[in-house]
Each structure stands twice: as structure tokens, then as C-alpha cells.
Design a protein around this motif. Structure first.
Motif, mmCIF file in Angstrom:
data_model
loop_
_atom_site.group_PDB
_atom_site.id
_atom_site.type_symbol
_atom_site.label_atom_id
_atom_site.label_comp_id
_atom_site.label_asym_id
_atom_site.label_seq_id
_atom_site.Cartn_x
_atom_site.Cartn_y
_atom_site.Cartn_z
ATOM 1 N N GLU A 112 1.354 -1.400 -0.497
ATOM 2 C CA GLU A 112 0.178 0.080 -0.040
ATOM 3 C C GLU A 112 0.819 1.345 -0.015
ATOM 4 O OE1 GLU A 112 -3.092 -0.016 3.408
ATOM 5 O OE2 GLU A 112 -1.471 -2.659 2.958
ATOM 6 N N ASN A 113 0.811 2.042 -0.404
ATOM 7 C CA ASN A 113 1.623 3.351 -1.181
ATOM 8 C C ASN A 113 1.257 4.661 0.080
ATOM 9 O OD1 ASN A 113 1.390 2.821 -3.838
ATOM 10 N ND2 ASN A 113 0.785 4.380 -4.131
ATOM 11 N N SER A 114 0.500 3.600 1.562
ATOM 12 C CA SER A 114 0.251 4.915 2.854
ATOM 13 C C SER A 114 1.026 3.889 3.848
ATOM 14 C CB SER A 114 -1.442 4.628 3.311
ATOM 15 O OG SER A 114 -1.462 3.448 3.242
ATOM 16 N N VAL A 115 1.628 2.577 3.323
ATOM 17 C CA VAL A 115 2.377 2.217 4.136
ATOM 18 C C VAL A 115 3.954 2.605 3.891
ATOM 19 C CG1 VAL A 115 3.977 -0.123 4.471
ATOM 20 C CG2 VAL A 115 1.016 -0.037 4.485
ATOM 21 N N THR A 116 4.306 2.456 2.586
ATOM 22 C CA THR A 116 5.365 2.579 1.543
ATOM 23 C C THR A 116 5.572 4.210 2.698
ATOM 24 O OG1 THR A 116 5.133 1.033 0.259
ATOM 25 C CG2 THR A 116 7.421 2.764 0.537
ATOM 26 N N GLN A 117 4.601 5.503 2.417
ATOM 27 C CA GLN A 117 4.549 6.451 2.967
ATOM 28 C C GLN A 117 5.226 6.097 4.805
ATOM 29 O OE1 GLN A 117 1.845 9.207 2.677
ATOM 30 N NE2 GLN A 117 3.287 10.714 2.752
ATOM 31 N N LYS A 118 4.777 5.857 5.091
ATOM 32 C CA LYS A 118 5.098 5.667 5.986
ATOM 33 C C LYS A 118 6.521 5.295 6.947
ATOM 34 C CE LYS A 118 3.514 5.710 10.481
ATOM 35 N NZ LYS A 118 2.796 6.656 11.331
ATOM 36 N N GLY A 119 6.409 4.131 6.730
ATOM 37 C CA GLY A 119 7.931 3.182 6.527
ATOM 38 C C GLY A 119 9.014 4.922 6.190
ATOM 39 N N LEU A 120 9.246 5.264 5.475
ATOM 40 C CA LEU A 120 9.641 5.700 4.601
ATOM 41 C C LEU A 120 10.282 7.492 5.215
ATOM 42 C CD1 LEU A 120 9.723 6.075 0.731
ATOM 43 C CD2 LEU A 120 11.640 5.691 1.871
ATOM 44 N N TRP A 121 8.732 8.318 6.448
ATOM 45 C CA TRP A 121 8.357 9.068 7.516
ATOM 46 C C TRP A 121 9.430 8.809 8.424
ATOM 47 C CZ3 TRP A 121 5.351 13.626 8.313
ATOM 48 C CH2 TRP A 121 4.526 14.215 6.545
ATOM 49 N N GLN A 122 9.153 7.602 9.175
ATOM 50 C CA GLN A 122 9.423 6.950 10.319
ATOM 51 C C GLN A 122 11.358 6.616 9.937
ATOM 52 O OE1 GLN A 122 7.930 2.996 10.959
ATOM 53 N NE2 GLN A 122 6.238 3.768 11.410
ATOM 54 N N ALA A 123 12.019 6.571 8.610
ATOM 55 C CA ALA A 123 13.074 6.341 8.632
ATOM 56 C C ALA A 123 14.204 7.829 8.629
ATOM 57 C CB ALA A 123 13.971 5.623 7.383
ATOM 58 N N ALA A 124 13.171 9.369 7.915
ATOM 59 C CA ALA A 124 13.119 10.370 8.013
ATOM 60 C C ALA A 124 13.707 11.433 9.163
ATOM 61 C CB ALA A 124 12.649 11.158 6.652
ATOM 62 N N GLU A 125 12.312 10.498 10.256
ATOM 63 C CA GLU A 125 12.092 10.863 11.830
ATOM 64 C C GLU A 125 13.615 10.637 11.825
ATOM 65 O OE1 GLU A 125 7.497 11.472 11.749
ATOM 66 O OE2 GLU A 125 8.714 9.686 12.470
ATOM 67 N N ALA A 126 14.649 9.486 11.698
ATOM 68 C CA ALA A 126 15.405 8.903 12.455
ATOM 69 C C ALA A 126 16.556 9.870 12.402
ATOM 70 C CB ALA A 126 15.433 7.735 12.485
ATOM 71 N N GLU A 127 16.589 10.821 10.903
ATOM 72 C CA GLU A 127 17.527 11.783 11.073
ATOM 73 C C GLU A 127 18.113 13.282 10.553
ATOM 74 O OE1 GLU A 127 20.078 10.040 9.043
ATOM 75 O OE2 GLU A 127 19.575 8.043 9.022
ATOM 76 N N PRO A 128 18.662 13.515 11.922
ATOM 77 C CA PRO A 128 18.882 13.908 13.172
ATOM 78 C C PRO A 128 18.965 15.614 12.313
ATOM 79 C CG PRO A 128 21.072 13.140 13.029
ATOM 80 C CD PRO A 128 20.470 11.921 11.893
ATOM 81 N N THR A 129 19.719 15.643 10.352
ATOM 82 C CA THR A 129 19.293 17.211 10.116
ATOM 83 C C THR A 129 18.293 16.696 8.905
ATOM 84 O OG1 THR A 129 21.050 14.971 8.501
ATOM 85 C CG2 THR A 129 21.692 16.231 9.679
ATOM 86 N N VAL A 130 17.392 16.334 8.769
ATOM 87 C CA VAL A 130 16.465 15.892 8.288
ATOM 88 C C VAL A 130 15.427 16.864 9.048
ATOM 89 C CG1 VAL A 130 14.429 15.089 7.033
ATOM 90 C CG2 VAL A 130 16.675 14.060 7.326
ATOM 91 N N SER A 131 14.615 17.854 9.039
ATOM 92 C CA SER A 131 13.581 18.467 9.875
ATOM 93 C C SER A 131 12.424 18.259 8.220
ATOM 94 C CB SER A 131 13.358 20.411 9.733
ATOM 95 O OG SER A 131 14.696 20.073 9.946
ATOM 96 N N ILE A 132 11.057 17.467 9.058
ATOM 97 C CA ILE A 132 9.540 17.839 8.417
ATOM 98 C C ILE A 132 9.163 19.256 8.862
ATOM 99 C CG2 ILE A 132 7.983 16.033 8.147
ATOM 100 C CD1 ILE A 132 9.817 13.931 9.016
ATOM 101 N N LEU A 133 8.412 20.112 7.702
ATOM 102 C CA LEU A 133 7.395 20.707 7.835
ATOM 103 C C LEU A 133 6.424 20.273 7.555
ATOM 104 C CD1 LEU A 133 10.535 23.601 6.805
ATOM 105 C CD2 LEU A 133 9.250 22.780 9.041
#
Length: 431
Positions: free
Chosen positions: A120-141
Motif C-alpha cells: 500500500e502506498n500509505s505503508v511505503t510512505q509511513k516507513g519512509l517518514w519513520q526513516a526520515a524522522e530518525a535522521e537528525p539533519t532532516v526537518s519535516i514541515l
């Protein structure tokens, strides 16, 4: 007050979130902006109606980003076989065995454990958001759209709808087919609307989870089956799946107007005999099919990736896989640009990105367009040609498997015969 970043990514869908994660892992200071809130996942909810067939190459990329394990922890469905066949009637239909125009790709023949996963697209996106949130130099707005992008020789400034300003050396537009970033950068597109629409139907069916995804081709368009996961203890003996029905806009509108019971009867009658017995329709939706290609992949300090740069006929489910290939390529080139101390928006590096990705995207777009026109008709010579082609694919497993390995992302270059065919075809103006 203006916040400074190395890169601002507009669009936090699958491709945008992959880029944010990958660039964050390389140490870039990244802002990822999207008007939509963070994706959610409920293991008890029915599946997202939007699903993708992620290739083995995409899986490897997602694994490198640290996103694949979170995706697997939610829900995915591996498939080991992929089949295509021609369902158009012709004078010899009753004389030839049905298998004569049937081609199946099998993981065993490719020395692979599976061909890919339906996710499911939402599952892939959720997994990628979790990975992005784990990166200290990434800010999610999240929750903020973009109102303006301005550029000068030194940087680009992204102004959000709430007035906040973000300055960066490079802006990446990963905001989809209707990209506002592309429009703000003044990058034009060529676009062609197909005469068909696609209807997606989430269903439950009787039986175990299947390991095959298939498409039967009819003159009005293909009809496809994608297996999903077990329906669970609440529906014993049932599994979930996703159906795709391509047809004229008028026919799709008629189908959408039917009750679930009437639609289920139409599906069982119209789909190939391989369709398992359906028990319930859970959701439905439709969308027009269009092919479009940006005239340029970059302009100044703005570069495009994924659907913002190209959309493709969804026949073989290659859209998001091409987007991930864009992301991986751009990520690698920006790493090299920084290593050399170059401007991230250097025409040298962005030009290399376009030189590498445009031919690959164009090749797949052309192949899918050829496939579409070859199968969506009843013209006798074309009917003969496509059946000869399917017969040749059955008879030449080595060539067939080479094409499959390229489509799966296991081989970086297409087989020679694939390149030869696409190179000899007249080049449409939209490419």
C-alpha cells in the motif's frame, strides 16, 4: 526569520520522503515540506486503495535508507510470479490452447526468491517518514504548502503559505504530477491523455494469499489482479486483493454507479477465469490515465524527481519504481557535488542527472506506450503481432528473463534487443 538548509524538498510522498532520508543519511541539512499531515497506519483497517508493485531494485534502495524493515513490520505481500495474456477474441481462439498466448515470469527462473512486493502506498510512505524522522539533519514541515519560490545566484528561497521562509542551495520538486514547484520554476510539460480510465477495486476473495499478479488484455483495456494479505481471523479462509479495470470513461462511470453486489457480478463475468471467487468489495475509486514528461528536469536551483518529472502508463506498475531510481541517482550525484566542493545547483551535476534519468524514463515510457497501443485494439495484424510476441517470449526464456531482470531493477541496463527496438521506433514529440 529565514531558516537555512542545504536542500528543501517539496513533497513528502514516497519519492520525496526517500530523497529526504537518503540525503539526510549523507549529512545534508534537509527540509521536507508538504501540505498533508504525517501518514498514519492502522493494522486493523482495510487496505489503502492505492497500492504499488515495488520491484526488487526498489526494495534494495529502501533497505539502504533504513525504511524497508519498518515497511515489512506493517504489511506487504511478496509475489513470485507475474503473468500476462491476450484475452481478445480472434478466429483461431477456439482452435488454439489458451496457454499459447500466455506468458509467465517466475522468480525461480531469475535466481530470485521473489519478483517484488505489493505494498500500500500509505505503508511505503509511513516507513519512509519513520526513516526520515530518525535522521537528525532532516526537518519535516508538515501541514504547510508552498506559496512562492524565488532564486538568485547564491540560493533559492521557498516561502510557505504561513509566511515562513526557507533558504537553500537547491529545491527539489517531488510534489507529484500536478507539481506546483514545476510551474513556479517555469518548466513546461508535454502531456497526452489516454482514452481509458482505470478503476481500482479493493476486494476480499475466498482462498489463501496468492503469490502471482497478472494482467489479462482485452480490446477495451487490461484487467489486473494484485494479491494482498490475509483478511485475518475476522474473515476466516479469506484474503484481500486489489483489482484494476481499464476501460472507457463511460464504462468506468457505469461501473462506479453499480451496487457492490452488481459490481461483483460484473467483475466475475468480465475478468479472466484465473480470478479467485470474490466475497466482498471493500472500496473503489478511479482515475484518468495520462502520460506526461517535463521538458526539462531542472531550471536554475530547482530540480524535479518522480511524477513531477514524468508520469507513465500504469500498465506494468513502473511509476514509483522509476521515481525511486530518480531519487537514488540524484542522491548519488549531489553527494559527489558536495565532495568536490561544487554548488549543489551546478548545471554540471543537474545536467548529469537529466542525462542519466531522461533516457531511462523515456525508454520505459515508450515501451509502455507501445504495449498500450499494441494490446488495446482488435486490428488483425496487431492482434497477430502481439500473439507472435507472446509466443516468442514463451519460446525464448533467456531473453524473457533478461527483460524481467531489467524491469525488476536487478540489471541496470536493458537487454540489447529491448534497446534496439525502442531506438528504432519513431520518437514522439512528447519524449
Amino acid at each position: 526569520m529565514t531558516q537555512a538548509f542545504d536542500i528543501v524538498i517539496v513533497g513528502a510522498g514516497m519519492v520525496g520522503a526517500a530523497l529526504a532520508t537518503g540525503l539526510g543519511r549523507e549529512g545534508f541539512n534537509v527540509a521536507m515540506v508538504d501540505r498533508a499531515p504525517a501518514p498514519t497506519f492502522d493494522s486493523n483497517a482495510a487496505p489503502d486503495i492505492r497500492v504499488s508493485a515495488l520491484s526488487a531494485g526498489s526494495e534494495a534502495y529502501l533497505q539502504s535508507l533504513g525504511a524497508w524493515d519498518p515497511i515489512l513490520a506493517m504489511r506487504t505481500t511478496p509475489y513470485r510470479r507475474l503473468a500476462v495474456w491476450d484475452e481478445a477474441p480472434h478466429p483461431l481462439s477456439k482452435l488454439l490452447p489458451r496457454a499459447a498466448n500466455h506468458v509467465e515470469f517466475n522468480a525461480d527462473g531469475l535466481n530470485a526468491t521473489h519478483l517484488g512486493h505489493i505494498v500500500e502506498n500509505s505503508v511505503t510512505q509511513k516507513g519512509l517518514w519513520q526513516a526520515a524522522e530518525a535522521e537528525p539533519t532532516v526537518s519535516i514541515l508538515a501541514g504547510h504548502g508552498v506559496s512562492r519560490i524565488t532564486q538568485n545566484e547564491a540560493s533559492a528561497t521557498v516561502t510557505l503559505e504561513n509566511g515562513q521562509e526557507l533558504a537553500a542551495a537547491l529545491v527539489i520538486g517531488a510534489d507529484g504530477a500536478q507539481s506546483r514547484v514545476r510551474d513556479m520554476a517555469g518548466i513546461g510539460i508535454t502531456k497526452d491523455q489516454y482514452s481509458q480510465q482505470a478503476m481500482i477495486i479493493s476486494v476480499r476473495y475466498q482462498g489463501e494469499v496468492q503469490d502471482i499478479t497478472w494482467q489479462g488484455f482485452y480490446p477495451s483495456g487490461p484487467r489486473a489482479f494484485l494479491p494482498l494479505y490475509s483478511a485475518g481471523a475476522q474473515y476466516p479462509g479469506e484474503s484481500r486483493g486489489s483489482l484494476v479495470w481499464y476501460d472507457s470513461p463511460a464504462e468506468i462511470a457505469r461501473l462506479k454507479s453499480l451496487s457492490d453486489e452488481a459490481l461483483m457480478a460484473e467483475i466475475q463475468k468480465a475478468f479472466p477465469q484465473e480470478l479467485p471467487p470474490l466475497t466482498h468489495i471493500e472500496d473503489r475509486g478511479s482515475f484518468p490515465i495520462a502520460r506526461q514528461h517535463a521538458k526539462h528536469y531542472y531550471s536554475g536551483r530547482v530540480v524535479l524527481a518522480g511524477d513531477a518529472a514524468h508520469t507513465i502508463n500504469p500498465l506494468a506498475g513502473q511509476g514509483v519504481n522509476l521515481g525511486f531510481q530518480d531519487a537514488e541517482c540524484l542522491q548519488g550525484l549531489l553527494k559527489e557535488a558536495r565532495r568536490g566542493g561544487d554548488d549543489l545547483a551546478s548545471t554540471h551535476w543537474l545536467g548529469l542527472y537529466e542525462q542519466q534519468r531522461r533516457p531511462a524514463n523515456r525508454r520505459m515510457m515508450l515501451a509502455m506506450d507501445l504495449f498500450y497501443h499494441l494490446f488495446s485494439n482488435t486490428i488483425p495484424p496487431l492482434h497477430l503481432a502481439r500473439n507472435l510476441g507472446l509466443g516468442a517470449a514463451r519460446a525464448l526464456p533467456f531473453a524473457r528473463n533478461k527483460v524481467a531482470r531489467y524491469a525488476m531493477g536487478l540489471d541496470s541496463q536493458p537487454p540489447a534487443i529491448f534497446r534496439e527496438i525502442t531506438n528504432r521506433l519513431p520518437m514522439p514529440n512528447w519524449l
